[in-house]
Motif scaffolding. Structure first.
Motif, PDB file in Angstrom:
ATOM      1  N   MET A  93       0.832  -1.211   0.000  1.00  0.00           N
ATOM      2  CA  MET A  93       0.000   0.000   0.000  1.00  0.00           C
ATOM      3  C   MET A  93       0.866   1.261   0.000  1.00  0.00           C
ATOM      4  O   MET A  93       0.547   2.237  -0.676  1.00  0.00           O
ATOM      5  N   LEU A  94       1.958   1.210   0.741  1.00  0.00           N
ATOM      6  CA  LEU A  94       2.853   2.362   0.807  1.00  0.00           C
ATOM      7  C   LEU A  94       3.512   2.641  -0.540  1.00  0.00           C
ATOM      8  O   LEU A  94       3.630   3.792  -0.959  1.00  0.00           O
ATOM      9  N   VAL A  95       3.897   1.585  -1.238  1.00  0.00           N
ATOM     10  CA  VAL A  95       4.486   1.751  -2.570  1.00  0.00           C
ATOM     11  C   VAL A  95       3.475   2.415  -3.506  1.00  0.00           C
ATOM     12  O   VAL A  95       3.815   3.334  -4.248  1.00  0.00           O
ATOM     13  N   LEU A  96       2.225   1.970  -3.443  1.00  0.00           N
ATOM     14  CA  LEU A  96       1.183   2.564  -4.286  1.00  0.00           C
ATOM     15  C   LEU A  96       0.956   4.032  -3.936  1.00  0.00           C
ATOM     16  O   LEU A  96       0.799   4.877  -4.821  1.00  0.00           O
ATOM     17  N   ALA A  97       0.934   4.328  -2.647  1.00  0.00           N
ATOM     18  CA  ALA A  97       0.689   5.705  -2.219  1.00  0.00           C
ATOM     19  C   ALA A  97       1.840   6.624  -2.615  1.00  0.00           C
ATOM     20  O   ALA A  97       1.614   7.749  -3.064  1.00  0.00           O
ATOM     21  N   LEU A  98       3.056   6.149  -2.443  1.00  0.00           N
ATOM     22  CA  LEU A  98       4.218   6.995  -2.732  1.00  0.00           C
ATOM     23  C   LEU A  98       4.468   7.146  -4.234  1.00  0.00           C
ATOM     24  O   LEU A  98       5.118   8.090  -4.664  1.00  0.00           O
ATOM     25  N   ARG A  99       3.935   6.229  -5.015  1.00  0.00           N
ATOM     26  CA  ARG A  99       4.125   6.286  -6.467  1.00  0.00           C
ATOM     27  C   ARG A  99       3.543   7.573  -7.050  1.00  0.00           C
ATOM     28  O   ARG A  99       4.150   8.214  -7.893  1.00  0.00           O
ATOM     29  N   ASP A 100       2.374   7.952  -6.582  1.00  0.00           N
ATOM     30  CA  ASP A 100       1.692   9.109  -7.162  1.00  0.00           C
ATOM     31  C   ASP A 100       1.706  10.340  -6.269  1.00  0.00           C
ATOM     32  O   ASP A 100       1.309  11.412  -6.706  1.00  0.00           O
ATOM     33  N   GLY A 101       2.132  10.190  -5.022  1.00  0.00           N
ATOM     34  CA  GLY A 101       2.072  11.309  -4.093  1.00  0.00           C
ATOM     35  C   GLY A 101       3.366  12.094  -4.019  1.00  0.00           C
ATOM     36  O   GLY A 101       4.405  11.686  -4.533  1.00  0.00           O
ATOM     37  N   GLU A 102       3.281  13.224  -3.378  1.00  0.00           N
ATOM     38  CA  GLU A 102       4.441  14.085  -3.155  1.00  0.00           C
ATOM     39  C   GLU A 102       5.183  13.551  -1.927  1.00  0.00           C
ATOM     40  O   GLU A 102       4.671  13.577  -0.807  1.00  0.00           O
ATOM     41  N   LEU A 103       6.394  13.057  -2.129  1.00  0.00           N
ATOM     42  CA  LEU A 103       7.152  12.384  -1.083  1.00  0.00           C
ATOM     43  C   LEU A 103       7.348  13.269   0.144  1.00  0.00           C
ATOM     44  O   LEU A 103       7.162  12.813   1.276  1.00  0.00           O
ATOM     45  N   SER A 104       7.682  14.528  -0.058  1.00  0.00           N
ATOM     46  CA  SER A 104       7.929  15.420   1.076  1.00  0.00           C
ATOM     47  C   SER A 104       6.666  15.682   1.888  1.00  0.00           C
ATOM     48  O   SER A 104       6.741  16.074   3.053  1.00  0.00           O
ATOM     49  N   MET A 105       5.512  15.448   1.307  1.00  0.00           N
ATOM     50  CA  MET A 105       4.246  15.640   1.998  1.00  0.00           C
ATOM     51  C   MET A 105       3.790  14.343   2.681  1.00  0.00           C
ATOM     52  O   MET A 105       3.285  14.364   3.796  1.00  0.00           O
ATOM     53  N   LEU A 106       3.981  13.220   2.012  1.00  0.00           N
ATOM     54  CA  LEU A 106       3.466  11.951   2.519  1.00  0.00           C
ATOM     55  C   LEU A 106       4.381  11.282   3.540  1.00  0.00           C
ATOM     56  O   LEU A 106       3.906  10.674   4.491  1.00  0.00           O
ATOM     57  N   TYR A 107       5.680  11.402   3.349  1.00  0.00           N
ATOM     58  CA  TYR A 107       6.592  10.645   4.202  1.00  0.00           C
ATOM     59  C   TYR A 107       6.528  11.043   5.671  1.00  0.00           C
ATOM     60  O   TYR A 107       6.596  10.167   6.532  1.00  0.00           O
ATOM     61  N   PRO A 108       6.377  12.328   6.007  1.00  0.00           N
ATOM     62  CA  PRO A 108       6.246  12.663   7.432  1.00  0.00           C
ATOM     63  C   PRO A 108       5.036  12.015   8.099  1.00  0.00           C
ATOM     64  O   PRO A 108       5.065  11.727   9.295  1.00  0.00           O
ATOM     65  N   ILE A 109       3.992  11.761   7.335  1.00  0.00           N
ATOM     66  CA  ILE A 109       2.802  11.119   7.893  1.00  0.00           C
ATOM     67  C   ILE A 109       3.145   9.715   8.390  1.00  0.00           C
ATOM     68  O   ILE A 109       2.580   9.237   9.372  1.00  0.00           O
ATOM     69  N   ILE A 110       4.110   9.083   7.751  1.00  0.00           N
ATOM     70  CA  ILE A 110       4.518   7.741   8.152  1.00  0.00           C
ATOM     71  C   ILE A 110       5.051   7.746   9.586  1.00  0.00           C
ATOM     72  O   ILE A 110       4.957   6.746  10.293  1.00  0.00           O
ATOM     73  N   ALA A 111       5.566   8.880  10.034  1.00  0.00           N
ATOM     74  CA  ALA A 111       6.060   8.989  11.412  1.00  0.00           C
ATOM     75  C   ALA A 111       4.942   8.754  12.426  1.00  0.00           C
ATOM     76  O   ALA A 111       5.211   8.429  13.581  1.00  0.00           O
ATOM     77  N   LEU A 112       3.692   8.906  12.003  1.00  0.00           N
ATOM     78  CA  LEU A 112       2.583   8.640  12.917  1.00  0.00           C
ATOM     79  C   LEU A 112       2.531   7.180  13.353  1.00  0.00           C
ATOM     80  O   LEU A 112       1.914   6.863  14.366  1.00  0.00           O
TER      81      LEU A 112
END
Length: 112
Positions: free
Chosen positions: A51-70
């Motif tokens: 799921m993470l690979v799919l999400a990061l494929r189309d998303g802005e990495l600098s915006m999505l990756y900090p959310i992973i810290a949750l």
């Protein structure tokens, strides 16, 4: 963004299941095949990765990756609730710092 958020919850559940499964760990093949929490934890972790690979494929990495810290937040809160781990001020300050950091980065990512 919602997919990445779901990944954080799924990843936290996977880590909790792996922790519970390792409490009953035995290196014998039969014991491994019947260690359902450990198997479920690794299965959820695999789903989380896909799921993470799919999400990061189309998303802005600098915006999505900090959310992973949750994921750290959910793991800590689940550890308090499910594993009866003792909270302390430093863990709670760390959780608050992560949440504030994700919120600040999220606001900074919005286009004007």
């Amino acid at each position: 963004m919602l997919l990445v958020f779901a990944c954080t919850v799924l990843g936290a559940a996977a880590q909790l299941l792996m922790k519970v499964g390792m409490a009953h760990f035995s290196p014998q093949p039969t014991a491994l095949l019947t260690n359902y929490p450990l198997i479920a934890g690794y299965a959820l972790y695999g789903m989380n990765t896909l799921m993470l690979v799919l999400a990061l494929r189309d998303g802005e990495l600098s915006m999505l990756y900090p959310i992973i810290a949750l994921t750290y937040v959910w793991v800590t809160l689940l550890s308090y609730a499910v594993l009866a781990e003792k909270p302390n001020i430093w863990k709670n300050v760390g959780i608050a710092t992560i949440v504030v950091g994700v919120a600040v980065l999220g606001r900074g990512g919005r286009k004007s």
